[in-house]
Design a protein around this motif. Sequence first.
Motif, PDB file in Angstrom:
ATOM      1  N   GLY A 163      20.603  -1.813  46.718  1.00 18.67           N
ATOM      2  CA  GLY A 163      19.555  -2.033  46.644  1.00 18.67           C
ATOM      3  C   GLY A 163      18.749  -3.114  47.127  1.00 18.67           C
ATOM      4  O   GLY A 163      17.533  -3.191  46.917  1.00 18.67           O
ATOM      5  N   PHE A 164      18.866  -3.628  47.345  1.00 15.56           N
ATOM      6  CA  PHE A 164      18.005  -5.455  47.970  1.00 15.56           C
ATOM      7  C   PHE A 164      18.126  -5.258  49.540  1.00 15.56           C
ATOM      8  O   PHE A 164      19.185  -4.740  50.306  1.00 15.56           O
ATOM      9  CB  PHE A 164      19.002  -6.848  47.953  1.00 15.56           C
ATOM     10  CG  PHE A 164      19.270  -6.926  46.588  1.00 15.56           C
ATOM     11  CD1 PHE A 164      18.165  -8.079  46.173  1.00 15.56           C
ATOM     12  CD2 PHE A 164      20.372  -6.310  45.611  1.00 15.56           C
ATOM     13  CE1 PHE A 164      18.576  -8.348  44.620  1.00 15.56           C
ATOM     14  CE2 PHE A 164      20.564  -7.234  44.368  1.00 15.56           C
ATOM     15  CZ  PHE A 164      19.388  -8.349  43.839  1.00 15.56           C
ATOM     16  N   SER A 165      17.097  -5.373  49.853  1.00 14.29           N
ATOM     17  CA  SER A 165      17.067  -5.388  50.974  1.00 14.29           C
ATOM     18  C   SER A 165      16.845  -7.017  52.216  1.00 14.29           C
ATOM     19  O   SER A 165      17.170  -8.030  51.418  1.00 14.29           O
ATOM     20  CB  SER A 165      15.015  -5.357  51.598  1.00 14.29           C
ATOM     21  OG  SER A 165      14.020  -6.026  50.778  1.00 14.29           O
ATOM     22  N   GLU A 166      16.436  -6.729  53.339  1.00 15.24           N
ATOM     23  CA  GLU A 166      17.135  -8.395  54.138  1.00 15.24           C
ATOM     24  C   GLU A 166      16.160  -9.009  52.888  1.00 15.24           C
ATOM     25  O   GLU A 166      15.511 -10.355  52.637  1.00 15.24           O
ATOM     26  CB  GLU A 166      16.750  -8.100  55.426  1.00 15.24           C
ATOM     27  CG  GLU A 166      18.171  -7.548  56.164  1.00 15.24           C
ATOM     28  CD  GLU A 166      17.780  -5.933  55.999  1.00 15.24           C
ATOM     29  OE1 GLU A 166      17.123  -5.406  55.428  1.00 15.24           O
ATOM     30  OE2 GLU A 166      18.760  -5.370  56.719  1.00 15.24           O
ATOM     31  N   GLU A 167      14.423  -8.609  53.409  1.00 17.48           N
ATOM     32  CA  GLU A 167      13.115  -9.399  53.152  1.00 17.48           C
ATOM     33  C   GLU A 167      13.587  -9.652  51.210  1.00 17.48           C
ATOM     34  O   GLU A 167      12.806 -11.163  50.560  1.00 17.48           O
ATOM     35  CB  GLU A 167      11.651  -8.571  52.432  1.00 17.48           C
ATOM     36  CG  GLU A 167      12.060  -8.162  54.435  1.00 17.48           C
ATOM     37  CD  GLU A 167      12.493  -7.057  54.350  1.00 17.48           C
ATOM     38  OE1 GLU A 167      12.941  -6.551  54.389  1.00 17.48           O
ATOM     39  OE2 GLU A 167      12.647  -7.072  56.023  1.00 17.48           O
ATOM     40  N   ASP A 168      13.937  -8.772  50.042  1.00 24.85           N
ATOM     41  CA  ASP A 168      14.763  -9.893  49.019  1.00 24.85           C
ATOM     42  C   ASP A 168      16.223 -11.000  49.015  1.00 24.85           C
ATOM     43  O   ASP A 168      16.236 -11.475  48.022  1.00 24.85           O
ATOM     44  CB  ASP A 168      14.896  -8.563  47.665  1.00 24.85           C
ATOM     45  CG  ASP A 168      14.227  -7.322  48.351  1.00 24.85           C
ATOM     46  OD1 ASP A 168      12.699  -7.981  48.213  1.00 24.85           O
ATOM     47  OD2 ASP A 168      14.803  -6.554  48.248  1.00 24.85           O
ATOM     48  N   GLY A 183      19.203 -13.486  45.710  1.00 17.76           N
ATOM     49  CA  GLY A 183      18.195 -12.621  45.564  1.00 17.76           C
ATOM     50  C   GLY A 183      17.638 -12.117  44.813  1.00 17.76           C
ATOM     51  O   GLY A 183      17.998 -12.817  43.273  1.00 17.76           O
ATOM     52  N   ARG A 184      15.899 -11.357  44.666  1.00 17.92           N
ATOM     53  CA  ARG A 184      15.160 -10.807  43.865  1.00 17.92           C
ATOM     54  C   ARG A 184      14.638 -10.257  44.691  1.00 17.92           C
ATOM     55  O   ARG A 184      13.877 -10.092  45.121  1.00 17.92           O
ATOM     56  CB  ARG A 184      13.824 -12.826  43.749  1.00 17.92           C
ATOM     57  CG  ARG A 184      13.537 -12.281  43.177  1.00 17.92           C
ATOM     58  CD  ARG A 184      11.781 -13.142  43.472  1.00 17.92           C
ATOM     59  NE  ARG A 184      11.770 -13.445  41.304  1.00 17.92           N
ATOM     60  CZ  ARG A 184      11.976 -15.190  40.926  1.00 17.92           C
ATOM     61  NH1 ARG A 184      12.235 -15.887  41.705  1.00 17.92           N
ATOM     62  NH2 ARG A 184      12.001 -14.647  40.011  1.00 17.92           N
ATOM     63  N   GLN A 185      14.355  -8.818  43.959  1.00 19.22           N
ATOM     64  CA  GLN A 185      13.875  -7.645  44.016  1.00 19.22           C
ATOM     65  C   GLN A 185      12.608  -7.343  43.330  1.00 19.22           C
ATOM     66  O   GLN A 185      12.116  -8.433  42.168  1.00 19.22           O
ATOM     67  CB  GLN A 185      14.511  -6.422  43.600  1.00 19.22           C
ATOM     68  CG  GLN A 185      16.484  -6.274  44.422  1.00 19.22           C
ATOM     69  CD  GLN A 185      17.025  -4.608  43.710  1.00 19.22           C
ATOM     70  OE1 GLN A 185      16.856  -5.797  42.575  1.00 19.22           O
ATOM     71  NE2 GLN A 185      16.980  -4.221  44.728  1.00 19.22           N
ATOM     72  N   GLU A 190      24.809  -4.957  56.393  1.00 18.70           N
ATOM     73  CA  GLU A 190      25.698  -3.645  56.253  1.00 18.70           C
ATOM     74  C   GLU A 190      26.300  -2.872  55.318  1.00 18.70           C
ATOM     75  O   GLU A 190      26.550  -3.123  54.859  1.00 18.70           O
ATOM     76  CB  GLU A 190      26.372  -3.661  57.596  1.00 18.70           C
ATOM     77  CG  GLU A 190      27.329  -2.885  57.488  1.00 18.70           C
ATOM     78  CD  GLU A 190      28.124  -3.061  59.059  1.00 18.70           C
ATOM     79  OE1 GLU A 190      28.790  -3.258  60.093  1.00 18.70           O
ATOM     80  OE2 GLU A 190      29.308  -4.001  58.231  1.00 18.70           O
ATOM     81  N   ASN A 191      25.423  -1.380  55.159  1.00 20.96           N
ATOM     82  CA  ASN A 191      25.622  -1.155  53.977  1.00 20.96           C
ATOM     83  C   ASN A 191      26.067  -1.182  52.653  1.00 20.96           C
ATOM     84  O   ASN A 191      26.824  -1.420  52.184  1.00 20.96           O
ATOM     85  CB  ASN A 191      26.985   0.063  54.416  1.00 20.96           C
ATOM     86  CG  ASN A 191      27.253   1.280  55.989  1.00 20.96           C
ATOM     87  OD1 ASN A 191      26.151   1.596  56.392  1.00 20.96           O
ATOM     88  ND2 ASN A 191      28.268  -0.043  56.194  1.00 20.96           N
ATOM     89  N   GLY A 192      24.806  -2.169  52.735  1.00 21.44           N
ATOM     90  CA  GLY A 192      24.687  -2.850  51.081  1.00 21.44           C
ATOM     91  C   GLY A 192      25.660  -4.490  50.701  1.00 21.44           C
ATOM     92  O   GLY A 192      25.855  -4.524  49.563  1.00 21.44           O
ATOM     93  N   LEU A 193      25.973  -4.522  52.149  1.00 26.95           N
ATOM     94  CA  LEU A 193      27.000  -6.057  51.475  1.00 26.95           C
ATOM     95  C   LEU A 193      26.658  -6.976  52.896  1.00 26.95           C
ATOM     96  O   LEU A 193      26.230  -6.466  53.913  1.00 26.95           O
ATOM     97  CB  LEU A 193      28.094  -4.991  52.701  1.00 26.95           C
ATOM     98  CG  LEU A 193      29.590  -4.356  51.435  1.00 26.95           C
ATOM     99  CD1 LEU A 193      30.229  -3.786  52.292  1.00 26.95           C
ATOM    100  CD2 LEU A 193      29.331  -4.737  50.228  1.00 26.95           C
ATOM    101  N   LEU A 194      26.077  -7.797  52.492  1.00 25.22           N
ATOM    102  CA  LEU A 194      25.689  -8.711  52.955  1.00 25.22           C
ATOM    103  C   LEU A 194      27.209  -9.878  53.881  1.00 25.22           C
ATOM    104  O   LEU A 194      28.181 -10.336  52.641  1.00 25.22           O
ATOM    105  CB  LEU A 194      25.054  -9.495  52.133  1.00 25.22           C
ATOM    106  CG  LEU A 194      24.729 -11.220  52.242  1.00 25.22           C
ATOM    107  CD1 LEU A 194      23.483 -10.682  53.792  1.00 25.22           C
ATOM    108  CD2 LEU A 194      23.513 -12.093  51.387  1.00 25.22           C
ATOM    109  N   HIS A 195      27.413  -9.487  54.787  1.00 24.51           N
ATOM    110  CA  HIS A 195      28.534 -11.145  55.206  1.00 24.51           C
ATOM    111  C   HIS A 195      27.405 -12.049  55.684  1.00 24.51           C
ATOM    112  O   HIS A 195      26.349 -11.765  56.374  1.00 24.51           O
ATOM    113  CB  HIS A 195      28.525 -10.275  56.616  1.00 24.51           C
ATOM    114  CG  HIS A 195      29.399  -8.917  56.529  1.00 24.51           C
ATOM    115  ND1 HIS A 195      30.285  -8.169  54.998  1.00 24.51           N
ATOM    116  CD2 HIS A 195      28.955  -7.821  56.596  1.00 24.51           C
ATOM    117  CE1 HIS A 195      30.138  -6.814  55.347  1.00 24.51           C
ATOM    118  NE2 HIS A 195      29.775  -6.531  56.051  1.00 24.51           N
ATOM    119  N   VAL A 196      28.398 -13.711  55.537  1.00 20.99           N
ATOM    120  CA  VAL A 196      27.849 -14.738  55.933  1.00 20.99           C
ATOM    121  C   VAL A 196      29.145 -15.288  56.439  1.00 20.99           C
ATOM    122  O   VAL A 196      29.916 -15.819  55.904  1.00 20.99           O
ATOM    123  CB  VAL A 196      27.890 -15.628  54.716  1.00 20.99           C
ATOM    124  CG1 VAL A 196      26.844 -17.023  55.512  1.00 20.99           C
ATOM    125  CG2 VAL A 196      26.068 -14.693  53.859  1.00 20.99           C
TER     126      VAL A 196
END
Length: 137
Positions: free
Chosen positions: A54-59, A73-75, A112-118
């Motif tokens: 539900g979060f985009s890169e901009e969020d 994260g902030r939507q 990727e697919n709702g997952l943020l990898h760092v």
Amino acid sequence: MTKLTLGSHPYMLGFEQLERMLERSAKSGNEGYPPFNIEQTSQNSYRITLAVAGFSEEDLAITVEDRQLVIRGRQGDDAEGRIYLHRGIAARQFQRSFVLADGVEVGEAIMENGLLHVDLTRAQPEPVVQKIRINKG
């Protein structure tokens, strides 16, 4: 009886900063949202994965602040003009903090697919032997 800490142990000199980092990470307020994994991808690299559906890169914002990796994260509120019959998907903000050891650097971040990898890497320190000369007093 006195509390024995890293900074007060007679054989552990200069570890006060490590003790402060441990205290800070214990108090960082990381609740259970969003869930995350930490995996070792090689002998000197790691990957933190957060479930941020539900979060985009901009969020999302990723920063390193005083040897601490902070992911926020902030939507935006897109509920304006919508009429929900049921709203079970939370649109809430979060902050996750991870204390980084010396020599650990943050690499790239991939969504990727709702997952943020760092990705993180640890630089291999060169062994240093230093000879100290003894002066006559």
